[in-house]
Design an enzyme around this catalytic site. Structure first.
Site, PDB file in Angstrom:
ATOM      1  N   HIS A  92       0.835  -1.196   0.000  1.00  0.00           N
ATOM      2  CA  HIS A  92       0.000   0.000   0.000  1.00  0.00           C
ATOM      3  C   HIS A  92       0.872   1.249   0.000  1.00  0.00           C
ATOM      4  O   HIS A  92       1.763   1.387   0.843  1.00  0.00           O
ATOM      5  CB  HIS A  92      -0.890   0.038   1.243  1.00  0.00           C
ATOM      6  CG  HIS A  92      -1.659  -1.226   1.477  1.00  0.00           C
ATOM      7  ND1 HIS A  92      -2.020  -1.652   2.731  1.00  0.00           N
ATOM      8  CD2 HIS A  92      -2.147  -2.171   0.613  1.00  0.00           C
ATOM      9  CE1 HIS A  92      -2.694  -2.793   2.637  1.00  0.00           C
ATOM     10  NE2 HIS A  92      -2.777  -3.121   1.367  1.00  0.00           N
ATOM     11  N   TYR A  94       3.712   2.604  13.837  1.00  0.00           N
ATOM     12  CA  TYR A  94       4.024   3.609  12.819  1.00  0.00           C
ATOM     13  C   TYR A  94       3.384   4.951  13.157  1.00  0.00           C
ATOM     14  O   TYR A  94       2.252   5.030  13.615  1.00  0.00           O
ATOM     15  CB  TYR A  94       3.642   3.137  11.415  1.00  0.00           C
ATOM     16  CG  TYR A  94       2.265   2.575  11.213  1.00  0.00           C
ATOM     17  CD1 TYR A  94       1.249   3.357  10.672  1.00  0.00           C
ATOM     18  CD2 TYR A  94       1.997   1.233  11.512  1.00  0.00           C
ATOM     19  CE1 TYR A  94      -0.009   2.833  10.448  1.00  0.00           C
ATOM     20  CE2 TYR A  94       0.729   0.705  11.290  1.00  0.00           C
ATOM     21  CZ  TYR A  94      -0.267   1.505  10.766  1.00  0.00           C
ATOM     22  OH  TYR A  94      -1.525   0.988  10.541  1.00  0.00           O
TER      23      TYR A  94
END
Length: 472
Positions: free
Chosen positions: A71, A134
């Site tokens: 992605h 993240y």
């Protein structure tokens, strides 16, 4: 879990531009381990971009072989491992020469990676109970546009440690397109406001063919309408160039003009500054010699402002607000000449009609051709010049308005001696007029030090008049 302790914090560039792997110091003993997962000051010191994260996410994976991706997201991302190990694969899906470039690496708790917007990421767990963290610098939005690549793409040819047929993979990820069918992610856009003004039209020409630059006229972005600032997904932008302003110097001294000048040159600029600061955008703002009183023979970027009239005061207020934006360029100009009505076109018309004008001879400065201002702005942005204030006019010996008028007459084939001089006080006697700085010469050393060389004013004037004649 194998974790290497006591590493030094360093970054290592990869085969994909902007993707950097970081060794992260981990301190451990018989009880476990500790690390500073994100420490802005130290990480900026080793070259990590100040990407201003706004969201912290954790992905937990039960099983060895869990595979996610590939992605590409419309934001920057900093990924590190909390527990376990991962195999990571990154593919550049941005427009440009590095499209399709691949980088792979194994990450444990002692490594992290910075992934710029548009670089696709995918992770395969190498241990049970693996978690990775993240940080991202934009909030999720329904308007956000992703770009995807098939995990089994033959061109990328990613060497998955656990074959995809044995891995935990979603049907959705297996259905993504192969590289030849991927639409590259476009770069963040630049928005030009005031696109139909003299400078706006010059910027249209300067950026002709660049699809990442969007132009908005007054009707398309109303600076006075709060909805203009809230109806855009600013995560899709990187820069705002504000070429819009209220420039009716004399009307600004009237009650309605004063309100309009402050509304556009100060209040609206404050809204733009808020947007730029909140979304980490670069704001380019056009200033003017009218922020000075004209008592100095040359004005540097460091000179304190001292405007004489409402127009200059409202512009100085706007400059002060823009200076608070972390990423800003204030481009200060004088005596702008571009498409549309301006002093040079007026003098050329008078020369053609045989008029013998009296022109102010005690105001001294340099012309600033809109084409050169546009190129100067492009240069500052393209070279990542240090943020701050830059003077920008054309080069050459300072002249009075009367001297410039005489040059225009001569270049137009008329007699320059028919232009007579008159003082500012005489010219505006018994007229409602704003006070004007008598000296508008801007020091150009700072912008020239960035590698930009403005054209000589007289050469630019000749080209401008020749082009104007060709379009008549």
């Amino acid at each position: 879990m194998r974790v290497e302790f006591q590493k030094k914090l360093v970054g290592e560039a990869t085969s994909i531009p902007g993707v950097v792997v970081y060794d992260v110091p981990v301190f451990g003993d018989n009880r476990g381990w500790f690390k500073e997962n994100w420490q802005r000051e130290k990480m900026l010191a080793v070259g990590l971009p100040d990407f201003c994260p706004v969201q912290n996410n954790i992905s937990f994976n039960d099983k060895l072989g869990t595979t996610r991706g590939i992605h590409a997201e419309p934001w920057d991302k900093y990924v590190s491992v909390a527990t376990g190990r991962i195999f990571g694969a990154w593919v550049d899906l941005r427009e440009g020469p590095s499209f399709g470039a691949v980088f792979t690496a194994e990450l444990d708790a002692s490594k992290a990676i910075f992934i710029p917007r548009g670089v696709a990421n995918s992770y395969q767990t190498l241990e049970d109970n693996t978690s990775y963290v993240y940080l991202v610098n934009d909030h999720w939005s329904p308007d956000a546009e992703y770009t995807f690549l098939n995990l089994a793409d033959e061109t990328a040819n990613i060497p998955w440690p656990i074959p995809l047929v044995e891995a935990e993979v979603s049907e959705k990820d297996l259905g993504h397109p192969r590289l030849p069918d991927v639409t590259p992610m476009a770069p963040r856009k630049t928005l030009v406001l005031g696109a139909d003004g003299q400078l706006g039209r010059a910027l249209r020409r300067a950026y002709d063919g660049d699809n990442s630059v969007e132009f908005a006229s007054r009707d398309e972005f109303d600076l006075l309408d709060p909805r203009s600032y809230s109806d855009r997904h600013w995560g899709n932008y990187r820069t705002i160039i504000n070429a819009a302003a209220y420039t009716a110097v004399d009307r600004a001294e009237s009650q309605p003009g004063r309100q309009a000048a402050w509304a556009i040159n100060s209040t609206a600029v404050g809204r733009l500054a808020r947007v730029a600061a909140q979304h980490h955008l670069t704001l380019v703002h056009i200033s003017t010699d009218y922020v000075f009183d004209g008592l100095n023979t040359e004005h540097s970027e460091e000179e304190p402002v001292s405007p004489l009239g409402v127009y200059g005061q409202s512009k100085a207020a706007g400059d002060a607000v823009v200076s608070t934006v972390p990423r800003h360029y204030i481009v200060r100009t004088s005596w702008v000449i571009g498409d549309g009505n301006n002093f040079v076109r007026t003098m050329a018309s008078l020369a053609g009609r045989g008029v013998r004008p009296a022109v102010v001879d005690d105001q001294v400065g340099r012309l600033s051709f809109a084409a050169d201002i546009a190129e100067g702005i492009r240069h500052l942005l393209a070279t990542d010049a240090a943020f701050g204030i830059y003077n920008l006019s054309n080069e050459g010996s300072p002249q009075s308005w009367a001297e410039i008028a005489a040059d225009v007459f001569e270049l137009s084939g008329a007699d320059r001696s028919v232009v007579s001089g008159v003082s500012t006080a005489e010219y505006f006697k018994d007229k409602a007029a704003a006070p004007r700085p008598l000296n508008s010469v801007l020091a150009l050393g700072k912008i020239k030090a960035t590698g930009f060389q403005p054209r000589d004013s007289k050469s630019a004037l000749m080209e401008y008049l020749s082009a104007s004649e060709a379009t008549v």
